[in-house]
Design an enzyme around this catalytic site. Structure first.
Site, mmCIF file in Angstrom:
data_model
loop_
_atom_site.group_PDB
_atom_site.id
_atom_site.type_symbol
_atom_site.label_atom_id
_atom_site.label_comp_id
_atom_site.label_asym_id
_atom_site.label_seq_id
_atom_site.Cartn_x
_atom_site.Cartn_y
_atom_site.Cartn_z
ATOM 1 C CG HIS A 1 -2.088 0.950 1.060
ATOM 2 N ND1 HIS A 1 -2.012 2.274 1.376
ATOM 3 C CD2 HIS A 1 -3.332 0.735 0.558
ATOM 4 C CE1 HIS A 1 -3.179 2.847 1.097
ATOM 5 N NE2 HIS A 1 -3.992 1.938 0.591
ATOM 6 C CD GLU B 1 -8.858 -3.720 -3.656
ATOM 7 O OE1 GLU B 1 -9.926 -4.121 -3.152
ATOM 8 O OE2 GLU B 1 -8.823 -2.894 -4.571
#
Ligand code: ACO
Length: 355
Positions: free
Chosen positions: A243, A298
């Site tokens: 991320h 996700e």
């Protein structure tokens, strides 16, 4: 110059705070875990839009307006051409809505998301679209418009948990895009077009479908290490990991994992996914010892939406159905700033010879 704009602060916001060092996400004063466990989509819409629209009704009345707007949106489904994948179907459908800066425009966008997404899923399967039911909650209606059956309470709550978890997340790429468009005063639909176009990319909202592809390709726990090593040695990115902001585990991953675990029949899939997750994290730590790469939202998203029988091709559109709340709220916040977003660039091309 900072090409990824990592260290650039480009907005003040009251909407959400992403604390990447400590793995905390606060949305309008609520820790995301609490929001996911307790709020319905309608409540989150009310929470995010508060203060940005003078005519915002209470959450219950807002729910009724969302229901009525779903019914109106259904009339547009026939105008969306064939041959579009699901995210482009949603983008095209949204583009047909009236484009202004009003609460009605925000409600139409939020309500139309599930209508167009479900219609796209059914069109891909060669099935007729199912009309919305204004009396259902937005999440229950979303699932019903895909499957034709009113979902159980647990399923509707799980979808609420997902949509609420992803409703806003600081100045991510799609929200930034939405704010740039909104700053030109183009309207909320145009801002949503900017948002959804940015979200569509695999580095942003396109990851959860490929997460399931990865789980399917690995197939059995014994294959995990060799599959992952081969992918990493080809220089591939493993979807659902890493991320830009979080340096620790994405707090949304656990909020959603808890929601998946509450659904019946998911324990086998969860334990397989846990094994893959652990193996990936071990391999990434070995390959990038100086860079913490952790699980992002996700990975759990993929498990949750799969358990709700939402097809993987519709995952990014479903994400957009949650994030539209953030895009519209940020768009209004940016409009309130009253300033066109217009950064500068450094020219590195050829220089004409001066006389
Ligand atoms: N798999 C393998 N390698 C990775 C991964 C990954 N998932 N993520 C980062 N890396 C590698 C990068 O290639 C880079 O290696 P390099 O120095 O050899 O080029 C190194 O780790 C450091 O990368 P970062 O600076 O941490 O990555 P960046 O901030 O540019 O990208 C991103 C963040 C795009 C999310 C990246 O981690 C990625 O591609 N992940 C996979 C896609 C994904 O899951 N996206 C969803 C994000 S969540 C969301 O948007 C809702």
């Amino acid at each position: 110059m900072d090409s990824g704009l990592e260290n650039v602060v480009a907005a003040e916001t009251v909407l959400s705070d992403v604390d990447g060092q400590n793995g905390r996400l606060v949305i309008r004063g609520w820790p995301v875990q609490l929001l996911a466990a307790s709020m319905a989509y309608e409540d989150a819409a009310h929470l995010l839009w508060q203060g940005f629209f003078d005519d915002l009704p209470d959450a219950q009345a807002l729910g009724a307006r969302l229901g009525a707007a779903r019914v109106e949106a259904f009339d547009l489904v026939g105008q969306i051409p064939d041959g579009l994948d699901i995210i482009r179907f949603l983008r095209t459908g949204w583009s047909l809505l009236e484009d202004d800066e009003s609460l009605d425009s925000a409600i139409r966008l939020a309500a139309a998301g599930p209508v167009f997404t479900a219609a796209a899923v059914r069109r891909e399967r060669g099935q007729a679209p199912i009309a919305p039911d204004a009396d259902l909650s937005q999440s229950a209606d979303f699932l019903k418009m895909i499957t034709g059956k009113v979902p159980g309470e647990a399923e509707a709550r799980a979808l609420d948990a997902y949509l609420v978890t992803v409703c806003d997340h600081g100045l991510n790429a799609s929200t930034f895009a939405a704010r740039v468009v909104a700053s030109t005063r183009a309207g909320l639909v145009s801002a949503a077009m900017g948002g959804i176009s940015a979200l569509k990319g695999p580095l942003h909202g396109g990851a959860p479908g490929p997460v399931l592809d990865m789980l399917d390709e690995i197939g059995i726990p014994e294959n995990a290490e060799s599959w992952i090593d081969a992918a990493l040695s080809r220089g591939e990115r493993l979807m659902g990991f890493g991320h830009r902001v979080y340096r620790v585990r994405d707090p949304r991953a656990d909020a959603l994992k808890a929601a998946v675990a509450r659904l019946p029949g998911t324990s086998g899939r969860i334990s397989f996914a846990d094994h893959i997750e652990k193996t990936v994290l071990g391999r990434l730590a070995k390959k990038y010892p100086n860079r913490t790469l952790e699980t992002n939202v996700e990975f759990s998203t993929a498990l949750l939406l799969e358990a709700l029988a939402i097809p993987r091709e519709a995952f990014t559109a479903t994400f957009a159905c949650g994030r539209i709340l953030g895009w519209t709220a940020h768009a209004r916040e940016q409009i309130g700033e009253g300033r066109l977003v217009r950064p500068r660039s450094v020219y590195t091309g050829p220089v004409p010879e001066m006389a």
